[in-house]
Design a protein around this motif. Structure first.
Motif, PDB file in Angstrom:
ATOM      1  N   ALA A  22       0.867   0.898  -7.017  1.00 56.83           N
ATOM      2  CA  ALA A  22       1.974   1.510  -6.278  1.00 56.83           C
ATOM      3  C   ALA A  22       1.870   1.209  -4.786  1.00 56.83           C
ATOM      4  CB  ALA A  22       1.993   3.015  -6.510  1.00 56.83           C
ATOM      5  N   ALA A  25       2.093  -2.712  -3.680  1.00 55.65           N
ATOM      6  CA  ALA A  25       3.442  -3.284  -3.553  1.00 55.65           C
ATOM      7  C   ALA A  25       3.809  -3.554  -2.103  1.00 55.65           C
ATOM      8  CB  ALA A  25       4.464  -2.326  -4.173  1.00 55.65           C
ATOM      9  N   MET A  88       5.320  -5.458 -11.661  1.00 52.65           N
ATOM     10  CA  MET A  88       4.231  -5.865 -10.777  1.00 52.65           C
ATOM     11  C   MET A  88       3.654  -7.220 -11.173  1.00 52.65           C
ATOM     12  SD  MET A  88       4.457  -3.522  -8.646  1.00 52.65           S
ATOM     13  CE  MET A  88       3.141  -4.030  -7.552  1.00 52.65           C
ATOM     14  N   SER A 110       6.511  -0.030  -7.699  1.00 52.43           N
ATOM     15  CA  SER A 110       5.756   1.072  -7.109  1.00 52.43           C
ATOM     16  C   SER A 110       6.250   2.418  -7.630  1.00 52.43           C
ATOM     17  CB  SER A 110       5.867   1.025  -5.587  1.00 52.43           C
ATOM     18  OG  SER A 110       5.200   2.110  -4.987  1.00 52.43           O
TER      19      SER A 110
END
Length: 289
Positions: A22, A25, A88, A110
């Motif tokens: 998260a 990012a 991701m 994220s």
């Protein structure tokens, strides 16, 4: 509750992995640096998710978790984790092979990573039969733990220190409130059996002469002195020592590794207590107060 090792590994590692992804990012590098960053995040997250399947009676049926997203936080966690990892993966691939950021997709990934941690916490926070978990403090505890670990790995020292201190406060608050919540809910033998209108209720004879699944899983006992020592150890390792290292030592890879290792160890102790100290109302049916 019985603290199964697979569930502890699952919640701690997946939380750290998704917390790292998260924050990664907005802080990833390019080329081989990005490769190692995303590889670590995926390794933590996926290892945790795989560990969760070992707690299932039939691990091969784990895919069925995706079918109940309308009503099950476990199913929502499964979908959110898959979506986060896919997002991701694309962000990481672009950073590694093209050296370019994907701001929108990174932001979406994220948000999905944090949603995964939230969904994990809600699996426990929704359970009214476990008063210690049934509180807004449970998702706060899970999310702050994930963000603290992620901030350490990303190398955002100030954010990491703040998150660690906030986590310590939330953890202590959760313990203090949780110790009182079972009695505050008014649970008793009468409410457990549904015979509240029949006068004073007491156990005449235990339902079983020996152990059974419910007693094994939902009636785990932890000594108060033992629990108190573990609470101190978890706060020191999970919050205080990592914060001290990050504040007083220059930022470097060895310091980050050591701080994260201490935090992770403390988080494991904290999560063991999270499960071991949880009292299920089914205990009352068996005469336990």
């Amino acid at each position: 509750m019985h603290p199964a090792p697979s569930i502890i590994i699952f919640t701690v590692l997946s939380g750290a992995g998704f917390g790292y992804l998260a924050l990664l990012a907005g802080a990833h590098g390019t080329g081989h640096i990005a490769f190692f960053q995303f590889a670590l995040g995926f390794a933590l997250a996926v290892t945790g998710l795989v560990a969760s399947s070992f707690h299932l009676g039939n691990p091969q049926r784990a895919l069925r978790a995706f079918s109940q997203w309308r009503s099950s936080w476990l199913s929502r966690e499964a979908w959110a984790s898959l979506a986060a990892l896919l997002c991701m993966a694309v962000v990481g691939a672009y950073a590694v092979f093209f050296g370019q950021p994907l701001p929108f997709l990174a932001l979406l990934g994220s948000a999905l990573a944090l949603l995964t941690v939230l969904a994990t916490s809600m699996i426990y926070a929704q359970l009214k039969t476990v008063p210690r978990w049934n509180s807004a403090l449970t998702p706060l505890y899970f999310l702050t733990t994930a963000l603290a670990g992620g901030a350490i790995l990303v190398g955002w020292t100030r954010l990491a220190v703040v998150a660690l201190l906030v986590l310590g406060g939330i953890q202590i608050w959760a313990w203090a409130a949780g110790d009182r919540r079972f009695s505050a809910r008014g649970h008793s033998m009468a409410t457990a059996t549904g015979l509240g209108g029949s006068g004073s209720i007491r156990l005449f004879e235990k339902p079983h002469s020996g152990q059974n699944y419910l007693l094994k899983e939902f009636a785990y006992d932890v000594g108060r002195r033992h629990a108190a020592k573990l609470r101190v150890i978890s706060i020191i390792l999970m919050c205080l020592l990592p914060a001290v290292l990050l504040v007083f030592l220059p930022a470097s890879l060895p310091v980050i590794i050591l701080a994260f290792a201490l935090h992770l160890t403390g988080a494991i102790v904290s999560r063991w207590l999270f499960f071991a100290e949880a009292e299920h109302v089914v205990q009352l049916y068996y005469g336990r107060n």
